[in-house]
Each structure stands twice: as C-alpha cells, then as structure tokens.
Design a protein around this motif. Sequence first.
Motif, PDB file in Angstrom:
ATOM      1  N   SER A  17       0.806  -1.214   0.000  1.00 24.62           N
ATOM      2  CA  SER A  17       0.000   0.000   0.000  1.00 24.62           C
ATOM      3  C   SER A  17       0.840   1.265   0.000  1.00 24.62           C
ATOM      4  O   SER A  17       1.761   1.408   0.801  1.00 24.62           O
ATOM      5  CB  SER A  17      -0.906   0.023   1.233  1.00 24.62           C
ATOM      6  N   THR A  19      -0.263   5.038   0.569  1.00 27.33           N
ATOM      7  CA  THR A  19      -1.411   5.854   0.945  1.00 27.33           C
ATOM      8  C   THR A  19      -1.036   7.322   0.894  1.00 27.33           C
ATOM      9  O   THR A  19       0.005   7.719   1.427  1.00 27.33           O
ATOM     10  CB  THR A  19      -1.881   5.494   2.372  1.00 27.33           C
ATOM     11  N   ILE A  21      -1.909  11.176   1.974  1.00 28.11           N
ATOM     12  CA  ILE A  21      -2.626  11.950   2.981  1.00 28.11           C
ATOM     13  C   ILE A  21      -2.665  13.395   2.515  1.00 28.11           C
ATOM     14  O   ILE A  21      -1.624  14.054   2.399  1.00 28.11           O
ATOM     15  CB  ILE A  21      -1.927  11.865   4.348  1.00 28.11           C
ATOM     16  N   ILE A 181      -2.462   5.602  10.314  1.00 25.44           N
ATOM     17  CA  ILE A 181      -2.328   4.766   9.115  1.00 25.44           C
ATOM     18  C   ILE A 181      -1.074   3.905   9.160  1.00 25.44           C
ATOM     19  O   ILE A 181      -1.141   2.692   8.954  1.00 25.44           O
ATOM     20  CB  ILE A 181      -2.313   5.641   7.848  1.00 25.44           C
ATOM     21  N   ALA A 198       2.967   0.289   5.596  1.00 25.18           N
ATOM     22  CA  ALA A 198       2.509   1.148   4.503  1.00 25.18           C
ATOM     23  C   ALA A 198       3.488   2.295   4.303  1.00 25.18           C
ATOM     24  O   ALA A 198       4.219   2.680   5.215  1.00 25.18           O
ATOM     25  CB  ALA A 198       1.125   1.698   4.807  1.00 25.18           C
ATOM     26  N   LEU A 200       3.857   6.367   2.714  1.00 28.06           N
ATOM     27  CA  LEU A 200       2.996   7.534   2.613  1.00 28.06           C
ATOM     28  C   LEU A 200       3.467   8.534   1.559  1.00 28.06           C
ATOM     29  O   LEU A 200       4.667   8.761   1.403  1.00 28.06           O
ATOM     30  CB  LEU A 200       2.922   8.252   3.969  1.00 28.06           C
ATOM     31  N   SER A 225      -1.346  12.453  -6.307  1.00 23.89           N
ATOM     32  CA  SER A 225      -1.282  11.170  -5.598  1.00 23.89           C
ATOM     33  C   SER A 225      -1.440  10.001  -6.559  1.00 23.89           C
ATOM     34  O   SER A 225      -0.698   9.012  -6.483  1.00 23.89           O
ATOM     35  CB  SER A 225      -2.374  11.114  -4.527  1.00 23.89           C
ATOM     36  N   ALA A 230      -0.146   6.212  -5.601  1.00 21.57           N
ATOM     37  CA  ALA A 230      -0.936   5.956  -4.402  1.00 21.57           C
ATOM     38  C   ALA A 230      -2.098   5.035  -4.759  1.00 21.57           C
ATOM     39  O   ALA A 230      -2.645   5.107  -5.855  1.00 21.57           O
ATOM     40  CB  ALA A 230      -1.465   7.262  -3.821  1.00 21.57           C
ATOM     41  N   LYS A 231      -2.459   4.145  -3.854  1.00 18.87           N
ATOM     42  CA  LYS A 231      -3.610   3.262  -4.058  1.00 18.87           C
ATOM     43  C   LYS A 231      -4.808   3.713  -3.234  1.00 18.87           C
ATOM     44  O   LYS A 231      -5.946   3.351  -3.509  1.00 18.87           O
ATOM     45  CB  LYS A 231      -3.236   1.823  -3.690  1.00 18.87           C
ATOM     46  N   ILE A 232      -4.526   4.473  -2.173  1.00 21.10           N
ATOM     47  CA  ILE A 232      -5.563   5.003  -1.296  1.00 21.10           C
ATOM     48  C   ILE A 232      -5.248   6.470  -1.037  1.00 21.10           C
ATOM     49  O   ILE A 232      -4.085   6.831  -0.825  1.00 21.10           O
ATOM     50  CB  ILE A 232      -5.609   4.248   0.051  1.00 21.10           C
ATOM     51  N   ILE A 233      -6.273   7.302  -1.049  1.00 27.59           N
ATOM     52  CA  ILE A 233      -6.096   8.722  -0.751  1.00 27.59           C
ATOM     53  C   ILE A 233      -7.002   9.086   0.413  1.00 27.59           C
ATOM     54  O   ILE A 233      -8.205   8.841   0.366  1.00 27.59           O
ATOM     55  CB  ILE A 233      -6.438   9.605  -1.964  1.00 27.59           C
ATOM     56  N   ASN A 234      -6.416   9.627   1.466  1.00 28.76           N
ATOM     57  CA  ASN A 234      -7.189  10.028   2.638  1.00 28.76           C
ATOM     58  C   ASN A 234      -7.350  11.545   2.669  1.00 28.76           C
ATOM     59  O   ASN A 234      -6.371  12.286   2.610  1.00 28.76           O
ATOM     60  CB  ASN A 234      -6.483   9.570   3.919  1.00 28.76           C
TER      61      ASN A 234
END
Length: 295
Positions: A17, A19, A21, A181, A198, A200, A225, A230-234
């Motif tokens: 991952s 991620t 932020i 995270i 993970a 960042l 991102s 990035a696979k996830i964006i918060n």
Amino acid sequence: AKLETMVVNTSTIGLLSITAIIDSGVDKEHPALKGKVQGGISFIASRDFQGSGSIVQNIGALREYNPNPRTADQEKELQKMLADLQAEIDETNTKLTKAENSLNSAITACEKDPTASDCKKIADLKNKATRFSRQLKYQYNINYDPYKSLDPLKTNPDITPGDNSNGINISEHGIFLAGIIAGQRNAVKGFNGIAENARLIVIKVSNTADEAALEEQVAEGVRYSVDHNAKIINISLGACFSMKPELMLKAFDYANEHGVSVILSAGNEGKDLRTTVHYPNPSMDQKNVFVIGSD
C-alpha cells in the motif's frame, strides 16, 4: 482452523500500500514515521479570495441550498445579508478614499521635504490602500470567480506541518493521521499504526480562508497522488459549502480511472449526510469514493 486462515495481517497488507494523505503536512523525522514518507508536495495558494464564512460565501451557500422558490424567512435572510454586504462595501470604500487621500498628502509633503514625518507613513498607507482595494475587488465582490485567474498553483517540496495562513494551528492533524495509518508500532505511545509497513505520500494543503484555493489544492493533490502510485487517498478535511464542486468530482473520476480509492471524512458537525451535503462530496456513481461517518 477456518477462523485462523481468515485472519488478515494489516502490516503485511501495508507492504502493498501507498497511501496519500491530503492534509496539513507531516513531520518526516517523527520517531513513529521515520522512513514512512516516500514522497510529497506542498501547494501554495496563489489566488485571492472571498473568504470562508464571509458574507459573500454565506450568500452563495444560501442560494445553493435554497434556490427559488425560497421561503419568506430565507428570502428575508438573503436580503439582510445583501444589505450587510452593501454596508461593508460602503464602509470599505470610505476607508479606501481616506487612505488614498492621506497617501497622496504624505507623498506630496515628502517630495517637498524628504525629512518630513509624513515620509514614514507612506509604506503603511500604501498597504492600507492596497488591502481595502483588494477587499472590494475580491472579498466583497459577489461576482468574483477565483478560478478564472490564470495564475497556476505554486508548489514546493516542504511538507513540514505548521501554522497556516488564517492563524489556526492544525500542525498536528496530518501527523495524527499518518500515525493512525502507518505509525511504527511501539515507537511512540499512541502512534501504533494500522498498517505499519505502509508508505505515505504527503500532500500539504494550506488551511486558508480561501475555500476556492483549498478546493483546487485538494483536487490537484488527488491527481498528484494518483500519478505517484498511491492506491488510497485520505482526505480528512472539508466544508459545508463548495464554490466549484465539479473540480473534486473530476479529480475523483481521475482516481477511479486508475483504480485508486478515496476516503473522505464526514465533517465534525454531526450532520446526516443523507440529507445535508458536506464537501468534498462524491456523486452517486463514483464507487471508488467512500465517506466515513460515525453513529
């Protein structure tokens, strides 16, 4: 035995991952985050603004949420805000005229006598006149659209958290999220991350009163991102009013095209998001965007 085979090791998942932020920045040297941040960028707003919570923004919100036909109370509220806005404009015009007259007098006096006390007032009077002029042009101008500006968003590599432009200290917010995270377990009390392996990407956006610029920073942060794997964006920030919601919708679509999930906070107002909009807000067909709320 079946249950044991179903247990998921979140730390192992973290290895896969990256991620992103999008928040107030992260301290890369924090004991629980050292080596976790593999990239990032900071956006600097380059547009002038109307200001969050200003009369102009409130008028826009009222018109957006309560279009015609408005109730009698809503119409009364709108007319009062318009009257208040006009009062602000009149007062600022008076201040501007006074500042310009004083400035011209000081310049004239200083030209005659460079040692005159008025010479010391020139810089301050120029700043006042500029501030009042900009308020009239941007902050109190109901027709001003900051997105028509040709100035691109500026960037720099400094993702260090800190106090931002409207005086609100949110410096720890990004660090807090990063710790949740990916914080290294047992390195610092309270920073045991869910997926400590993970990595960042940190997108630092300014906590500015310029909601227009903030929206653009976040939208560009989503694209950055995605482009940096990035696979996830918060995104744990937001507002109750958006000047240009389509900016975020297009950014979310871009993330969806690349298989990236976006996680949004539901705000701190305790609103039912089935009936009240909180931005950034996905459209119904954006299945890659998840709004997280609490009961």
